[in-house]
Design a protein around this motif. Structure first.
Motif, PDB file in Angstrom:
ATOM      1  N   MET A   1       0.852  -1.178   0.000  1.00 46.87           N
ATOM      2  CA  MET A   1       0.000   0.000   0.000  1.00 46.87           C
ATOM      3  C   MET A   1       0.890   1.231   0.000  1.00 46.87           C
ATOM      4  O   MET A   1       1.767   1.373   0.828  1.00 46.87           O
ATOM      5  N   ASP A   2       0.655   2.157  -0.943  1.00 46.92           N
ATOM      6  CA  ASP A   2       1.495   3.342  -1.055  1.00 46.92           C
ATOM      7  C   ASP A   2       0.964   4.533  -0.261  1.00 46.92           C
ATOM      8  O   ASP A   2       1.584   5.587  -0.235  1.00 46.92           O
ATOM      9  N   GLY A   3      -0.206   4.405   0.385  1.00 46.20           N
ATOM     10  CA  GLY A   3      -0.733   5.480   1.215  1.00 46.20           C
ATOM     11  C   GLY A   3      -1.636   6.452   0.482  1.00 46.20           C
ATOM     12  O   GLY A   3      -2.195   7.345   1.089  1.00 46.20           O
ATOM     13  N   ASP A   4      -1.789   6.290  -0.835  1.00 46.37           N
ATOM     14  CA  ASP A   4      -2.645   7.188  -1.599  1.00 46.37           C
ATOM     15  C   ASP A   4      -4.068   6.656  -1.634  1.00 46.37           C
ATOM     16  O   ASP A   4      -4.291   5.459  -1.801  1.00 46.37           O
ATOM     17  N   PHE A   5      -5.030   7.553  -1.500  1.00 51.60           N
ATOM     18  CA  PHE A   5      -6.438   7.193  -1.597  1.00 51.60           C
ATOM     19  C   PHE A   5      -6.776   6.870  -3.042  1.00 51.60           C
ATOM     20  O   PHE A   5      -6.367   7.581  -3.959  1.00 51.60           O
ATOM     21  N   GLU A   6      -7.512   5.789  -3.238  1.00 57.63           N
ATOM     22  CA  GLU A   6      -7.913   5.385  -4.581  1.00 57.63           C
ATOM     23  C   GLU A   6      -9.427   5.301  -4.645  1.00 57.63           C
ATOM     24  O   GLU A   6     -10.039   4.496  -3.925  1.00 57.63           O
ATOM     25  N   THR A   7     -10.038   6.126  -5.502  1.00 54.15           N
ATOM     26  CA  THR A   7     -11.497   6.137  -5.605  1.00 54.15           C
ATOM     27  C   THR A   7     -12.046   4.814  -6.134  1.00 54.15           C
ATOM     28  O   THR A   7     -13.184   4.463  -5.861  1.00 54.15           O
ATOM     29  N   ALA A   8     -11.248   4.072  -6.877  1.00 54.95           N
ATOM     30  CA  ALA A   8     -11.684   2.794  -7.424  1.00 54.95           C
ATOM     31  C   ALA A   8     -11.555   1.660  -6.410  1.00 54.95           C
ATOM     32  O   ALA A   8     -12.058   0.567  -6.636  1.00 54.95           O
ATOM     33  N   ASN A   9     -10.910   1.929  -5.284  1.00 55.11           N
ATOM     34  CA  ASN A   9     -10.717   0.903  -4.265  1.00 55.11           C
ATOM     35  C   ASN A   9     -11.869   0.977  -3.268  1.00 55.11           C
ATOM     36  O   ASN A   9     -11.980   1.919  -2.479  1.00 55.11           O
ATOM     37  N   TYR A  10     -12.750  -0.029  -3.294  1.00 52.27           N
ATOM     38  CA  TYR A  10     -13.942  -0.032  -2.456  1.00 52.27           C
ATOM     39  C   TYR A  10     -13.594   0.104  -0.972  1.00 52.27           C
ATOM     40  O   TYR A  10     -14.249   0.840  -0.235  1.00 52.27           O
ATOM     41  N   LYS A  11     -12.561  -0.573  -0.519  1.00 52.80           N
ATOM     42  CA  LYS A  11     -12.186  -0.509   0.902  1.00 52.80           C
ATOM     43  C   LYS A  11     -11.694   0.887   1.278  1.00 52.80           C
ATOM     44  O   LYS A  11     -11.976   1.368   2.374  1.00 52.80           O
ATOM     45  N   ASP A  12     -10.975   1.549   0.384  1.00 49.94           N
ATOM     46  CA  ASP A  12     -10.556   2.923   0.641  1.00 49.94           C
ATOM     47  C   ASP A  12     -11.766   3.833   0.845  1.00 49.94           C
ATOM     48  O   ASP A  12     -11.829   4.619   1.786  1.00 49.94           O
ATOM     49  N   VAL A  13     -12.727   3.713  -0.076  1.00 50.11           N
ATOM     50  CA  VAL A  13     -13.923   4.554  -0.014  1.00 50.11           C
ATOM     51  C   VAL A  13     -14.718   4.247   1.255  1.00 50.11           C
ATOM     52  O   VAL A  13     -15.167   5.160   1.953  1.00 50.11           O
ATOM     53  N   MET A  14     -14.885   2.970   1.571  1.00 52.56           N
ATOM     54  CA  MET A  14     -15.631   2.564   2.754  1.00 52.56           C
ATOM     55  C   MET A  14     -14.965   3.108   4.029  1.00 52.56           C
ATOM     56  O   MET A  14     -15.627   3.662   4.899  1.00 52.56           O
ATOM     57  N   CYS A  15     -13.660   2.983   4.127  1.00 52.93           N
ATOM     58  CA  CYS A  15     -12.936   3.476   5.308  1.00 52.93           C
ATOM     59  C   CYS A  15     -13.018   4.994   5.409  1.00 52.93           C
ATOM     60  O   CYS A  15     -13.196   5.540   6.502  1.00 52.93           O
ATOM     61  N   LEU A  16     -12.908   5.655   4.281  1.00 59.83           N
ATOM     62  CA  LEU A  16     -12.982   7.112   4.273  1.00 59.83           C
ATOM     63  C   LEU A  16     -14.341   7.582   4.779  1.00 59.83           C
ATOM     64  O   LEU A  16     -14.433   8.468   5.633  1.00 59.83           O
ATOM     65  N   LYS A  17     -15.404   6.986   4.267  1.00 60.06           N
ATOM     66  CA  LYS A  17     -16.754   7.350   4.714  1.00 60.06           C
ATOM     67  C   LYS A  17     -16.922   7.055   6.202  1.00 60.06           C
ATOM     68  O   LYS A  17     -17.483   7.866   6.939  1.00 60.06           O
ATOM     69  N   TYR A  18     -16.463   5.908   6.619  1.00 68.41           N
ATOM     70  CA  TYR A  18     -16.596   5.496   8.017  1.00 68.41           C
ATOM     71  C   TYR A  18     -15.916   6.499   8.945  1.00 68.41           C
ATOM     72  O   TYR A  18     -16.445   6.856   9.989  1.00 68.41           O
ATOM     73  N   CYS A  19     -14.770   6.978   8.561  1.00 68.63           N
ATOM     74  CA  CYS A  19     -13.979   7.861   9.428  1.00 68.63           C
ATOM     75  C   CYS A  19     -14.427   9.319   9.383  1.00 68.63           C
ATOM     76  O   CYS A  19     -14.359  10.014  10.392  1.00 68.63           O
ATOM     77  N   PHE A  20     -14.873   9.783   8.224  1.00 69.89           N
ATOM     78  CA  PHE A  20     -15.131  11.217   8.064  1.00 69.89           C
ATOM     79  C   PHE A  20     -16.605  11.605   7.994  1.00 69.89           C
ATOM     80  O   PHE A  20     -16.930  12.791   8.078  1.00 69.89           O
ATOM     81  N   MET A  21     -17.523  10.644   7.849  1.00 70.95           N
ATOM     82  CA  MET A  21     -18.931  10.991   7.636  1.00 70.95           C
ATOM     83  C   MET A  21     -19.519  11.805   8.788  1.00 70.95           C
ATOM     84  O   MET A  21     -20.265  12.761   8.567  1.00 70.95           O
TER      85      MET A  21
END
Length: 126
Positions: A1-21
């Motif tokens: 994992m390079d640390g960059d957010f990827e919009t195509a990565n479902y887990k990235d999007v799910m984690c982002l929503k979970y943390c920031f919603m």
């Protein structure tokens, strides 16, 4: 994992929503409250006043009330189409999975920094 957010990565999007919603909802609520209570100036054919008063009580401003009756089915249809986003931004099963991952350490983030820290921790688990 390079640390960059990827919009195509479902887990990235799910984690982002979970943390920031929670923070996003809180900030949007603050913006709505400020907007609805601020005083706007009259310009041309636009009325001045407080938006909540102008829309909710037009007769107080000497204006016509343009509200119309609607059918309950129309209201139900709009509610269905415009449902509130899922709590914490993810499905219930996903939320439970993420809650289990963070276990007793979970605190709803109240700042961008704490949300970002939680996001980084969750990404490291995947």
């Amino acid at each position: 994992m390079d640390g960059d957010f990827e919009t195509a990565n479902y887990k990235d999007v799910m984690c982002l929503k979970y943390c920031f919603m929670h923070i996003v909802k809180q900030k949007l609520h603050e913006i709505v409250m400020e907007w609805n209570q601020h005083t706007r100036r009259s310009t041309g054919d636009s009325l001045g006043g407080i938006p909540n008063v102008l829309c909710g009580h037009p007769k107080l401003q000497g204006r016509a009330d343009h509200k119309t009756m609607v059918e309950q089915q129309d209201i139900d249809d709009v509610i269905t189409l415009c449902m509130t986003p899922k709590q914490r931004g993810v499905d219930e099963v996903e939320r439970e999975d993420l809650d289990n991952l963070v276990q007793d350490q979970f605190i709803i983030p109240c700042s961008i920094e704490t949300a970002n820290d939680l996001y980084i921790q969750l990404r490291l688990l995947f």
